[in-house]
Every structure is written in C-alpha cells, then in structure tokens.
Scaffold this motif. Structure first.
Motif, PDB file in Angstrom:
ATOM      1  N   SER A  35       0.829  -1.190   0.000  1.00 25.14           N
ATOM      2  CA  SER A  35       0.000   0.000   0.000  1.00 25.14           C
ATOM      3  C   SER A  35       0.873   1.254   0.000  1.00 25.14           C
ATOM      4  O   SER A  35       1.882   1.327   0.690  1.00 25.14           O
ATOM      5  CB  SER A  35      -0.904  -0.016   1.238  1.00 25.14           C
ATOM      6  OG  SER A  35      -1.676   1.150   1.292  1.00 25.14           O
ATOM      7  N   ALA A  36       0.464   2.239  -0.811  1.00 23.09           N
ATOM      8  CA  ALA A  36       1.195   3.504  -0.890  1.00 23.09           C
ATOM      9  C   ALA A  36       0.205   4.657  -0.850  1.00 23.09           C
ATOM     10  O   ALA A  36      -0.931   4.518  -1.290  1.00 23.09           O
ATOM     11  CB  ALA A  36       2.010   3.556  -2.178  1.00 23.09           C
ATOM     12  N   LEU A  37       0.643   5.776  -0.352  1.00 23.43           N
ATOM     13  CA  LEU A  37      -0.195   6.969  -0.294  1.00 23.43           C
ATOM     14  C   LEU A  37      -0.043   7.738  -1.605  1.00 23.43           C
ATOM     15  O   LEU A  37       1.058   8.129  -1.980  1.00 23.43           O
ATOM     16  CB  LEU A  37       0.221   7.846   0.892  1.00 23.43           C
ATOM     17  CG  LEU A  37      -0.686   9.027   1.200  1.00 23.43           C
ATOM     18  CD1 LEU A  37      -2.089   8.547   1.575  1.00 23.43           C
ATOM     19  CD2 LEU A  37      -0.099   9.851   2.327  1.00 23.43           C
ATOM     20  N   GLU A  38      -1.163   7.900  -2.320  1.00 29.36           N
ATOM     21  CA  GLU A  38      -1.178   8.658  -3.574  1.00 29.36           C
ATOM     22  C   GLU A  38      -2.363   9.608  -3.537  1.00 29.36           C
ATOM     23  O   GLU A  38      -3.496   9.179  -3.342  1.00 29.36           O
ATOM     24  CB  GLU A  38      -1.307   7.725  -4.784  1.00 29.36           C
ATOM     25  CG  GLU A  38      -0.080   6.898  -5.055  1.00 29.36           C
ATOM     26  CD  GLU A  38      -0.186   6.076  -6.337  1.00 29.36           C
ATOM     27  OE1 GLU A  38      -1.078   6.348  -7.168  1.00 29.36           O
ATOM     28  OE2 GLU A  38       0.625   5.164  -6.496  1.00 29.36           O
ATOM     29  N   ASN A  39      -2.107  10.879  -3.746  1.00 28.81           N
ATOM     30  CA  ASN A  39      -3.161  11.893  -3.734  1.00 28.81           C
ATOM     31  C   ASN A  39      -4.014  11.824  -2.476  1.00 28.81           C
ATOM     32  O   ASN A  39      -5.228  11.965  -2.515  1.00 28.81           O
ATOM     33  CB  ASN A  39      -4.040  11.767  -4.984  1.00 28.81           C
ATOM     34  CG  ASN A  39      -3.254  11.964  -6.249  1.00 28.81           C
ATOM     35  OD1 ASN A  39      -2.378  12.819  -6.327  1.00 28.81           O
ATOM     36  ND2 ASN A  39      -3.534  11.158  -7.255  1.00 28.81           N
ATOM     37  N   GLY A  40      -3.357  11.550  -1.345  1.00 29.10           N
ATOM     38  CA  GLY A  40      -4.053  11.527  -0.078  1.00 29.10           C
ATOM     39  C   GLY A  40      -4.843  10.258   0.203  1.00 29.10           C
ATOM     40  O   GLY A  40      -5.561  10.184   1.188  1.00 29.10           O
ATOM     41  N   LYS A  41      -4.734   9.243  -0.679  1.00 30.11           N
ATOM     42  CA  LYS A  41      -5.472   7.988  -0.493  1.00 30.11           C
ATOM     43  C   LYS A  41      -4.515   6.810  -0.587  1.00 30.11           C
ATOM     44  O   LYS A  41      -3.537   6.842  -1.333  1.00 30.11           O
ATOM     45  CB  LYS A  41      -6.559   7.845  -1.561  1.00 30.11           C
ATOM     46  CG  LYS A  41      -7.612   8.931  -1.489  1.00 30.11           C
ATOM     47  CD  LYS A  41      -8.637   8.751  -2.561  1.00 30.11           C
ATOM     48  CE  LYS A  41      -9.662   9.880  -2.503  1.00 30.11           C
ATOM     49  NZ  LYS A  41     -10.633   9.769  -3.575  1.00 30.11           N
ATOM     50  N   GLN A  42      -4.822   5.758   0.156  1.00 27.18           N
ATOM     51  CA  GLN A  42      -4.025   4.532   0.086  1.00 27.18           C
ATOM     52  C   GLN A  42      -4.401   3.760  -1.175  1.00 27.18           C
ATOM     53  O   GLN A  42      -5.589   3.562  -1.465  1.00 27.18           O
ATOM     54  CB  GLN A  42      -4.268   3.663   1.318  1.00 27.18           C
ATOM     55  CG  GLN A  42      -3.717   4.245   2.595  1.00 27.18           C
ATOM     56  CD  GLN A  42      -2.198   4.273   2.612  1.00 27.18           C
ATOM     57  OE1 GLN A  42      -1.538   3.362   2.160  1.00 27.18           O
ATOM     58  NE2 GLN A  42      -1.641   5.341   3.139  1.00 27.18           N
ATOM     59  N   THR A  43      -3.400   3.334  -1.932  1.00 30.54           N
ATOM     60  CA  THR A  43      -3.651   2.566  -3.151  1.00 30.54           C
ATOM     61  C   THR A  43      -2.744   1.341  -3.201  1.00 30.54           C
ATOM     62  O   THR A  43      -1.675   1.315  -2.586  1.00 30.54           O
ATOM     63  CB  THR A  43      -3.398   3.402  -4.429  1.00 30.54           C
ATOM     64  OG1 THR A  43      -2.029   3.784  -4.459  1.00 30.54           O
ATOM     65  CG2 THR A  43      -4.273   4.632  -4.486  1.00 30.54           C
ATOM     66  N   LEU A  77     -14.786  -9.245  -3.400  1.00 27.22           N
ATOM     67  CA  LEU A  77     -14.151  -8.387  -2.401  1.00 27.22           C
ATOM     68  C   LEU A  77     -14.080  -6.923  -2.823  1.00 27.22           C
ATOM     69  O   LEU A  77     -14.076  -6.025  -1.988  1.00 27.22           O
ATOM     70  CB  LEU A  77     -12.726  -8.896  -2.122  1.00 27.22           C
ATOM     71  CG  LEU A  77     -12.597 -10.361  -1.738  1.00 27.22           C
ATOM     72  CD1 LEU A  77     -11.135 -10.752  -1.651  1.00 27.22           C
ATOM     73  CD2 LEU A  77     -13.335 -10.634  -0.433  1.00 27.22           C
ATOM     74  N   TYR A  78     -13.982  -6.694  -4.121  1.00 33.44           N
ATOM     75  CA  TYR A  78     -13.777  -5.344  -4.655  1.00 33.44           C
ATOM     76  C   TYR A  78     -14.212  -5.388  -6.113  1.00 33.44           C
ATOM     77  O   TYR A  78     -14.084  -6.424  -6.765  1.00 33.44           O
ATOM     78  CB  TYR A  78     -12.291  -4.998  -4.561  1.00 33.44           C
ATOM     79  CG  TYR A  78     -11.937  -3.569  -4.879  1.00 33.44           C
ATOM     80  CD1 TYR A  78     -11.764  -2.625  -3.877  1.00 33.44           C
ATOM     81  CD2 TYR A  78     -11.745  -3.158  -6.187  1.00 33.44           C
ATOM     82  CE1 TYR A  78     -11.420  -1.314  -4.168  1.00 33.44           C
ATOM     83  CE2 TYR A  78     -11.405  -1.842  -6.494  1.00 33.44           C
ATOM     84  CZ  TYR A  78     -11.244  -0.928  -5.477  1.00 33.44           C
ATOM     85  OH  TYR A  78     -10.905   0.362  -5.775  1.00 33.44           O
ATOM     86  N   PHE A  79     -14.710  -4.283  -6.636  1.00 33.96           N
ATOM     87  CA  PHE A  79     -15.087  -4.250  -8.051  1.00 33.96           C
ATOM     88  C   PHE A  79     -14.993  -2.831  -8.570  1.00 33.96           C
ATOM     89  O   PHE A  79     -14.989  -1.870  -7.798  1.00 33.96           O
ATOM     90  CB  PHE A  79     -16.501  -4.814  -8.262  1.00 33.96           C
ATOM     91  CG  PHE A  79     -17.581  -3.997  -7.605  1.00 33.96           C
ATOM     92  CD1 PHE A  79     -18.262  -3.033  -8.317  1.00 33.96           C
ATOM     93  CD2 PHE A  79     -17.904  -4.196  -6.273  1.00 33.96           C
ATOM     94  CE1 PHE A  79     -19.253  -2.277  -7.714  1.00 33.96           C
ATOM     95  CE2 PHE A  79     -18.894  -3.452  -5.656  1.00 33.96           C
ATOM     96  CZ  PHE A  79     -19.574  -2.493  -6.385  1.00 33.96           C
ATOM     97  N   LEU A 103      -6.217  -0.025  -7.120  1.00 34.63           N
ATOM     98  CA  LEU A 103      -7.316  -0.081  -6.170  1.00 34.63           C
ATOM     99  C   LEU A 103      -7.084   0.952  -5.088  1.00 34.63           C
ATOM    100  O   LEU A 103      -6.005   1.020  -4.519  1.00 34.63           O
ATOM    101  CB  LEU A 103      -7.420  -1.467  -5.537  1.00 34.63           C
ATOM    102  CG  LEU A 103      -8.086  -2.567  -6.345  1.00 34.63           C
ATOM    103  CD1 LEU A 103      -7.362  -2.857  -7.622  1.00 34.63           C
ATOM    104  CD2 LEU A 103      -8.231  -3.806  -5.512  1.00 34.63           C
ATOM    105  N   THR A 104      -8.099   1.756  -4.830  1.00 37.40           N
ATOM    106  CA  THR A 104      -8.015   2.763  -3.777  1.00 37.40           C
ATOM    107  C   THR A 104      -8.661   2.211  -2.531  1.00 37.40           C
ATOM    108  O   THR A 104      -9.813   1.740  -2.568  1.00 37.40           O
ATOM    109  CB  THR A 104      -8.734   4.059  -4.225  1.00 37.40           C
ATOM    110  OG1 THR A 104      -8.120   4.523  -5.430  1.00 37.40           O
ATOM    111  CG2 THR A 104      -8.635   5.126  -3.156  1.00 37.40           C
ATOM    112  N   LEU A 105      -7.939   2.241  -1.451  1.00 36.19           N
ATOM    113  CA  LEU A 105      -8.425   1.732  -0.180  1.00 36.19           C
ATOM    114  C   LEU A 105      -8.965   2.879   0.661  1.00 36.19           C
ATOM    115  O   LEU A 105      -8.352   3.929   0.753  1.00 36.19           O
ATOM    116  CB  LEU A 105      -7.294   1.019   0.565  1.00 36.19           C
ATOM    117  CG  LEU A 105      -6.542  -0.046  -0.246  1.00 36.19           C
ATOM    118  CD1 LEU A 105      -5.367  -0.577   0.537  1.00 36.19           C
ATOM    119  CD2 LEU A 105      -7.492  -1.163  -0.627  1.00 36.19           C
ATOM    120  N   ARG A 106     -10.093   2.666   1.274  1.00 36.28           N
ATOM    121  CA  ARG A 106     -10.703   3.706   2.087  1.00 36.28           C
ATOM    122  C   ARG A 106     -10.822   3.278   3.506  1.00 36.28           C
ATOM    123  O   ARG A 106     -10.920   2.201   3.861  1.00 36.28           O
ATOM    124  CB  ARG A 106     -12.079   4.067   1.542  1.00 36.28           C
ATOM    125  CG  ARG A 106     -11.952   4.631   0.164  1.00 36.28           C
ATOM    126  CD  ARG A 106     -13.307   4.894  -0.412  1.00 36.28           C
ATOM    127  NE  ARG A 106     -13.104   5.247  -1.796  1.00 36.28           N
ATOM    128  CZ  ARG A 106     -13.796   6.139  -2.424  1.00 36.28           C
ATOM    129  NH1 ARG A 106     -14.763   6.761  -1.820  1.00 36.28           N
ATOM    130  NH2 ARG A 106     -13.580   6.414  -3.675  1.00 36.28           N
TER     131      ARG A 106
END
Length: 106
Positions: A35-43, A77-79, A103-106
């Motif tokens: 996981s990495a922080l990109e544009n303020g969101k974990q991706t 799990l994700y779509f 995938l962006t994680l929230r």
C-alpha cells in the motif's frame, strides 16, 4: 490468494453482474504492491502483468473487473469499471499491464 474476474456488466455490491464464462475464460491470480499513499489515499497496484488465456469464443464487451477470493465461486471483495471497456472476440487475449490495476483503499 485473490483472483481477477472479468465482467460484461457491473457486478455491484450485491454480486449480481455477468461474469465472462466459456471460451477458455478463467479467473487469474493477482499480486499487489504494498500500500502507498497517492493523492491523499491509500492505493495498491498489480505488481506483474495479468494475462488471460486466448479466447476460444467471443467473451463480449468486458466493462468491469472484480477481485474475488476463489478461482470459482467465492466472495466478491472489490469491483470497479474499466476506464476503457474492451470487446473480446475469439482469438483475442485480455491483458492488464503491471501497475494498470489500481485499487483505492478507504
């Protein structure tokens, strides 16, 4: 292990979309980067190319992907929608290049 499934309609949270079937289609395993922080969101991104088998029949227009926890059946799990839907005809091969599945994680 998680798997990429291809859909010709939105699977939605209810897991009611139309997954591709037949014509040599199988779900493919995917490995993600840390996981990495990109544009303020974990991706997370796919860490290698994901190459599906050559279609032996028309698969239709692939519009969505799903991340599932089994090679068949299992849980969605994700779509999400593809940015560029693609019609897969007999003889075509669907491929996602490294880092193209984000995938962006929230």
């Amino acid at each position: 292990t998680v798997y990429i499934a291809l859909y010709t309609s939105d699977p939605m949270a209810a897991d009611t979309g139309q997954e591709v079937s037949g014509g040599a289609y199988v779900r493919k395993t995917v490995t993600f980067t840390a996981s990495a922080l990109e544009n303020g969101k974990q991706t997370i991104k796919n860490s290698a190319d994901i190459e599906f088998p050559v279609a032996t029949a028309d698969w239709g227009t692939v519009t969505h992907i799903g991340i599932r926890d089994a090679a068949t059946g299992g849980n969605l799990l994700y779509f999400g929608a593809l940015t560029a839907p693609r019609t897969i005809l007999s003889g075509d091969r669907f491929k996602l290049l490294t880092n193209s599945l984000v995938l962006t994680l929230r």
